[in-house]
Design a protein around this motif. Structure first.
Motif, PDB file in Angstrom:
ATOM      1  N   ARG A   1      31.285  25.660  37.997  1.00  0.00           N
ATOM      2  CA  ARG A   1      30.708  26.724  38.009  1.00  0.00           C
ATOM      3  C   ARG A   1      29.508  26.785  37.769  1.00  0.00           C
ATOM      4  N   VAL A   2      28.791  25.681  37.356  1.00  0.00           N
ATOM      5  CA  VAL A   2      27.497  25.824  36.639  1.00  0.00           C
ATOM      6  C   VAL A   2      27.136  25.171  38.380  1.00  0.00           C
TER       7      VAL A   2
ATOM      8  N   VAL B   1      26.287  40.259  42.437  1.00  0.00           N
ATOM      9  CA  VAL B   1      24.875  39.678  41.735  1.00  0.00           C
ATOM     10  C   VAL B   1      24.554  40.171  40.176  1.00  0.00           C
ATOM     11  N   ALA B   2      24.591  39.402  39.580  1.00  0.00           N
ATOM     12  CA  ALA B   2      23.832  40.522  38.269  1.00  0.00           C
ATOM     13  C   ALA B   2      22.929  38.794  37.755  1.00  0.00           C
TER      14      ALA B   2
ATOM     15  N   LEU C   1      34.511  36.183  31.514  1.00  0.00           N
ATOM     16  CA  LEU C   1      34.618  35.888  32.548  1.00  0.00           C
ATOM     17  C   LEU C   1      36.510  35.872  32.542  1.00  0.00           C
ATOM     18  N   LYS C   2      37.029  34.953  31.591  1.00  0.00           N
ATOM     19  CA  LYS C   2      38.145  35.078  32.124  1.00  0.00           C
ATOM     20  C   LYS C   2      39.309  36.180  32.358  1.00  0.00           C
ATOM     21  N   ASP C   3      38.133  37.054  31.746  1.00  0.00           N
ATOM     22  CA  ASP C   3      39.260  38.672  32.119  1.00  0.00           C
ATOM     23  C   ASP C   3      38.552  39.630  33.379  1.00  0.00           C
ATOM     24  N   ILE C   4      37.675  38.517  34.453  1.00  0.00           N
ATOM     25  CA  ILE C   4      37.653  39.319  35.335  1.00  0.00           C
ATOM     26  C   ILE C   4      37.744  38.664  36.411  1.00  0.00           C
ATOM     27  N   PRO C   5      38.324  39.600  38.119  1.00  0.00           N
ATOM     28  CA  PRO C   5      39.365  39.171  38.775  1.00  0.00           C
ATOM     29  C   PRO C   5      38.696  38.637  39.522  1.00  0.00           C
ATOM     30  N   TYR C   6      37.042  37.716  39.474  1.00  0.00           N
ATOM     31  CA  TYR C   6      36.196  37.328  40.279  1.00  0.00           C
ATOM     32  C   TYR C   6      36.288  36.104  39.713  1.00  0.00           C
ATOM     33  N   ASP C   7      35.515  35.031  41.270  1.00  0.00           N
ATOM     34  CA  ASP C   7      35.305  33.629  41.410  1.00  0.00           C
ATOM     35  C   ASP C   7      33.920  33.561  41.095  1.00  0.00           C
ATOM     36  N   ALA C   8      33.854  32.856  39.256  1.00  0.00           N
ATOM     37  CA  ALA C   8      32.095  33.601  38.980  1.00  0.00           C
ATOM     38  C   ALA C   8      31.251  32.262  39.257  1.00  0.00           C
TER      39      ALA C   8
ATOM     40  N   LYS D   1      37.147  38.029  44.869  1.00  0.00           N
ATOM     41  CA  LYS D   1      35.779  38.203  46.088  1.00  0.00           C
ATOM     42  C   LYS D   1      34.950  37.025  45.051  1.00  0.00           C
ATOM     43  N   THR D   2      33.214  37.025  45.000  1.00  0.00           N
ATOM     44  CA  THR D   2      32.506  35.784  44.289  1.00  0.00           C
ATOM     45  C   THR D   2      31.906  36.650  43.436  1.00  0.00           C
ATOM     46  N   LEU D   3      31.623  36.274  42.316  1.00  0.00           N
ATOM     47  CA  LEU D   3      30.211  37.052  41.002  1.00  0.00           C
ATOM     48  C   LEU D   3      29.295  36.312  40.910  1.00  0.00           C
ATOM     49  N   THR D   4      28.170  36.169  41.249  1.00  0.00           N
ATOM     50  CA  THR D   4      27.163  35.422  40.738  1.00  0.00           C
ATOM     51  C   THR D   4      26.149  35.492  39.760  1.00  0.00           C
ATOM     52  N   LEU D   5      26.196  35.146  38.880  1.00  0.00           N
ATOM     53  CA  LEU D   5      24.942  35.810  37.417  1.00  0.00           C
ATOM     54  C   LEU D   5      23.735  34.651  37.563  1.00  0.00           C
ATOM     55  N   ILE D   6      23.357  35.349  37.515  1.00  0.00           N
ATOM     56  CA  ILE D   6      21.804  34.247  37.784  1.00  0.00           C
ATOM     57  C   ILE D   6      20.690  34.562  35.967  1.00  0.00           C
TER      58      ILE D   6
END
Ligand code: UDP
Ligand code: MG
Length: 317
Positions: A63-64, A91-92, A30-37, A4-9
């Motif tokens: 990723r940026v 999304v955050a 983010l290293k410890d989060i099981p998401y593609d950020a 799953k993906t996670l976007t940080l705004i």
């Protein structure tokens, strides 16, 4: 199965000092989060080297993504641009100055993954390091706006939130020009978990708010989410009219029955000036609403993008 993906705004306005620190801390989290950020940095017309910092981050980390506005459109516009272009399943939004600690993200994600909530909002439970006058006004503002509007806003609420795709789509669908995100988040509903945290001081750089800009922001919030000031104005008018009528009857009766001459220039002037003032005040309230109707009806874009490293980003939004 795909991850799953996670976007940080991240809305940024003159954050050249804070942004590298933010990036470092976020990567650690983010290293410890099981998401593609994916980081979506929005440069809100900074006058310092924020854009250069963004470009160098984008150069070293795929990723940026960055979106750079043609001028300063304000944090609300920057967040909206972020929501419109965020692709993640989650999304955050978070500030670049680390006052919204990225370290809270894992906990926020696990709350959403438990399935009970659609979004996780944050509120600071202390206002340490803030001038007492500002805290006092802030508390009064939250009490007032909760009383008079549909927008459910918790005291100390920040814009820092994590939400599901569906929630983001709802926010994007609200395309109004005069945006007050704290109100919009509350207005769209959904099951929201409020996560408290201790106030953190800005890591570097300067805040962009002073007392008066915060005051204007509070007025914006009230006018965007409540018609109560208009109702108060018309009730006030009605009560005044009724009082004036009763007073008129009293004076006529007194003149007819007792033949009193009417004296009192000073008191008459006071009443006239008072009523005149109230009228101007009520017209002013109406003016505030009309001005917003005017800016809405022009339907100008919320922001204009000067450049981005993502071709899919619309230049006008
Ligand atoms: N910000 C923005 N555009 C503006 C003002 C602020 O994008 O016109 C960003 C800023 O870079 C920061 C966030 O909004 O990431 C919050 O701003 P700030 O820290 O100044 O506000 P405070 O935390 O003091 O309320
Ligand atoms: Mg800040």
């Amino acid at each position: 199965m795909d991850r799953k993906t996670l976007t940080l705004i991240v809305p940024c306005y003159n954050e050249q000092e804070a942004l590298p620190l933010f990036y470092e801390e976020t990567c650690r989290v983010l290293k410890d989060i099981p998401y593609d950020a994916q980081l979506l940095l929005v440069n809100d017309g900074s006058t310092d080297d924020t854009l250069l910092v963004m470009k160098s981050l984008a150069g070293q980390d795929e990723r940026v993504r960055y979106i750079s506005f043609s001028r300063n459109f304000g944090k609300e516009a920057a967040m909206y641009a972020g929501f419109c272009n965020a692709k993640g399943d989650l999304v955050a939004v978070l500030d670049a100055d680390m006052q919204d600690p990225p370290a809270l993200l894992p906990e926020m994600i696990s709350i959403i993954e438990n399935g009970e909530y659609d979004s996780v909002a944050t509120r600071r439970v202390s206002r340490a390091g803030e001038p007492p006058v500002r805290s006092w006004f802030a508390r009064k503002f939250y009490r007032l706006i909760n009383k008079i509007s549909d927008a459910d806003i918790v005291d100390g609420a920040r814009d820092f939130r994590l939400m599901k795709r569906q929630v983001v789509d709802s926010i994007v669908a609200i395309g109004e020009y005069n945006r007050f995100s704290k109100g919009i988040f509350g207005w769209i509903g959904y099951r929201t978990y409020w996560l408290p945290f201790e106030n953190v001081e800005r890591v570097a750089g300067q805040t962009k708010w002073n007392f008066f800009s915060l005051f204007r922001y509070a007025i914006d919030g009230i006018i965007n989410f409540s018609e109560a000031p208009l109702n108060i104005a018309s009730w006030f008018g009605m009560v005044m009219t009724l009082m004036a009528f009763l007073f008129l009857v009293f004076i006529v009766v007194r003149r007819v029955c007792f033949g009193d001459p009417v004296a009192g220039w000073a008191s008459t002037m006071c009443v006239i000036i008072f009523i005149g003032g109230m009228q101007m005040f009520c017209v002013g309230i109406m003016g505030q609403y009309i001005a917003r109707t005017y800016t809405e009806s022009k339907s100008r874009p919320h922001y204009i993008v000067a450049e981005s490293n993502d071709d899919e980003v619309a230049k006008i939004g």
